[in-house]
Design an enzyme around this catalytic site. Structure first.
Site, mmCIF file in Angstrom:
data_model
loop_
_atom_site.group_PDB
_atom_site.id
_atom_site.type_symbol
_atom_site.label_atom_id
_atom_site.label_comp_id
_atom_site.label_asym_id
_atom_site.label_seq_id
_atom_site.Cartn_x
_atom_site.Cartn_y
_atom_site.Cartn_z
ATOM 1 N N TYR A 159 -54.316 13.996 106.112
ATOM 2 C CA TYR A 159 -54.917 12.725 106.539
ATOM 3 C C TYR A 159 -53.804 11.736 106.843
ATOM 4 C CZ TYR A 159 -57.559 8.319 106.285
ATOM 5 O OH TYR A 159 -58.124 7.096 106.553
ATOM 6 N N ASP B 9 -45.344 12.028 106.460
ATOM 7 C CA ASP B 9 -46.225 10.949 106.042
ATOM 8 C C ASP B 9 -46.181 10.912 104.514
ATOM 9 O OD1 ASP B 9 -48.190 9.199 105.371
ATOM 10 O OD2 ASP B 9 -49.730 10.036 106.700
ATOM 11 N N LYS C 139 -49.362 2.653 99.952
ATOM 12 C CA LYS C 139 -49.744 2.830 98.551
ATOM 13 C C LYS C 139 -48.684 2.303 97.560
ATOM 14 C CE LYS C 139 -53.383 5.919 99.765
ATOM 15 N NZ LYS C 139 -53.421 6.893 100.808
HETATM 16 C C1 LIG Z 1 -53.821 6.675 102.319
HETATM 17 C C2 LIG Z 1 -53.105 7.400 103.386
HETATM 18 C C3 LIG Z 1 -52.983 6.897 104.698
HETATM 19 C C4 LIG Z 1 -53.695 5.649 105.139
HETATM 20 O O1 LIG Z 1 -53.278 4.533 104.445
HETATM 21 P P1 LIG Z 1 -54.228 3.224 104.419
HETATM 22 O O2 LIG Z 1 -53.414 2.224 103.673
HETATM 23 O O3 LIG Z 1 -55.471 3.634 103.725
HETATM 24 O O4 LIG Z 1 -54.458 2.845 105.833
HETATM 25 C C5 LIG Z 1 -52.195 7.572 105.594
HETATM 26 N N1 LIG Z 1 -51.559 8.701 105.245
HETATM 27 C C6 LIG Z 1 -51.653 9.229 104.011
HETATM 28 C C7 LIG Z 1 -50.885 10.463 103.679
HETATM 29 C C8 LIG Z 1 -52.435 8.604 103.049
HETATM 30 O O5 LIG Z 1 -52.552 9.151 101.838
#
Ligand SMILES: *Cc1c(COP(=O)(O)O)cnc(C)c1O
Length: 429
Positions: free
Chosen positions: A145, A240, A268
């Site tokens: 994701y 990511d 995060k």
């Molecule tokens: C949470 C997440 C996102 C999106 O971040 P948001 O702050 O919710 O927009 C993108 N990539 C990864 C791997 C994530 O865990």
């Protein structure tokens, strides 16, 4: 019996004014049933709901709260900063300090830029990769994701490797046609895409520690392969690290595997519970961003003082208190007890640092396709019984759990035993 009237009342009202009653879909508890808990207060490892229930929290706001709730140092930093003004829309000292600290913790980051969410970080990194390589296509993996921007909301079509088809209403097919999708854990799939789309692939993007569809730990050789094949084709490798960054260690998956991507995205933990994202990497790529280069990117509240203060307080605390080592030890002990409690039943505990996932099957899957389809139904019961036992797990079988610095060894041992008992009764042993 656990009381839930106040949460129920609030949710009923919310359904009248907020779409689906929530501001992010999983919060609606559709996957697990029941009413979402309205949280009144968080303190350390615990949350308290509006009905007076107390839960040991393994969701930790989906990962950001590596120090736990309302950590005194974070609260102090945010409070002191707020007294001086919450946003100026101009440059200020803390954004420089946080950027310098990130560079120190993640030596492959030569330059970076702050945004306000993980979604924005990834979207900007991909625009930059396309601008740098002057190519359009990207490779993404099913089961990873990367936020909710249009062309990343793509699912695989029917073939083993395909171009993406929209995974959400409102996303035109034209927007996902440059998103090539491969399963995880398959060198052959990636190699086929590079053969088919020669000189067209701008970037390969992967969660180094895929943690949004269970916890799908990848082979190191596979990640090394992605590094090599990208380099050989003039394609950028993007890790990511929105979940893994500053979580599985000071330098995320990059440091853990010793594999250097060209660009990284963060979110995060880097915001310590406030809205922050960041992307960064090699200087020659980052220098293409406006105002120095032609790739546009901006944000009214990007790098805002409150968020920078919370991020700085969080990361500084982790550095000064040997935080990642402590978390590793405590989390390992937690999953050791959980494993012992569940050793005779078809449950596998997957862990990476302070991220864990309860896989309701015999073996840890490496791909999204290898997750058993009945996990959701079984997890519903585990989730509900955990709530009754005062434990808040993420409200979906496919979401991971997080341990924070505030989770004491005693908290964790007790929770592991309770969860073990719940799962043994689920499988009737
Ligand atoms: C949470 C997440 C996102 C999106 O971040 P948001 O702050 O919710 O927009 C993108 N990539 C990864 C791997 C994530 O865990």
């Amino acid at each position: 019996m656990r009381r839930t009237e106040n949460s129920e009342k609030l949710f009923k009202r919310a359904l009248e004014s907020l779409s689906g009653g929530v501001n992010s879909p999983v919060r609606a508890f559709k996957a697990v049933g029941g009413t979402p808990l309205y949280v009144a207060k968080g303190e350390g490892a615990y949350i308290y709901d509006v009905d007076g229930n107390k839960y040991l929290d393994f969701c930790c706001s989906w990962g950001p709260l590596i120090l736990g709730h309302a950590h005194p140092e974070v609260v102090r930093a945010v409070h002191e900063t707020a007294l001086l003004g919450t946003s100026f829309g101009t440059v200020h000292e803390n954004e420089v300090l946080l950027a310098e600290l990130i560079k120190k913790l993640c030596p492959h980051i030569e330059k970076l830029r702050f945004v306000s969410s993980g979604t924005e970080a990834v979207m900007s990194a991909i625009r930059l990769a396309r601008g740098f390589t002057r190519r359009d296509k990207i490779i993404k993996f099913s089961g990873c994701y990367h936020g909710h921007s249009d062309y990343l909301l793509a699912s695989a079509g029917s073939g083993l490797v395909t171009f993406g088809i929209p995974a959400s209403g409102g996303v035109p097919e034209d927007f996902t046609k440059h998103t090539l999708i491969a399963p995880l854990d398959s060198e052959a799939a990636v190699s086929e895409l590079f053969d088919t789309y020669e000189n067209q692939i701008a970037a390969v993007i992967i969660e180094g520690v895929p943690a949004n569809n269970g916890l799908l730990m990848q082979r190191k050789e596979y990640l090394q392969y992605l590094r090599e094949v990208s380099g050989n084709h003039g394609t950028l490798l993007i890790f990511d690290e929105v979940i893994s960054g500053f979580r599985v260690g000071q330098n995320g998956a990059t440091g853990m595997y010793g594999i250097e991507p060209d660009l990284c995205t963060y979110g995060k933990v880097v915001g310590g519970g406030l809205p922050v994202g960041a992307f960064g990497g090699r200087k020659e790529i980052m220098d293409l961003l406006a105002p120095d280069g032609p790739v546009y990117q901006a944000g009214t509240l990007s790098g805002n003082p409150l968020a920078m203060a919370a991020g700085l307080a969080t990361l500084n605390f982790m550095v000064k208190n040997d935080g990642w080592n402590k978390l590793e030890k405590r989390s390992a002990e937690f999953t050791r007890i959980l494993e012992a409690e569940t050793k005779d039943i078809p449950v596998t505990i997957v862990r990476c640092g302070s991220i864990f996932w309860i896989a309701l099957q015999e073996e840890a899957p490496r791909t999204a396709e290898a997750i058993l389809t009945d996990a959701g139904a079984k997890y519903r019961r585990v989730f509900a019984e955990a709530l009754d036992a005062g434990i808040y797990l993420a409200p979906s079988a496919y979401e991971v759990g997080f341990v924070s610095i505030s989770h004491s060894s005693d908290d964790l041992a007790e929770a592991a035993r309770k969860l073990g008992k719940i799962m043994r009764s689920l499988f009737q042993i």
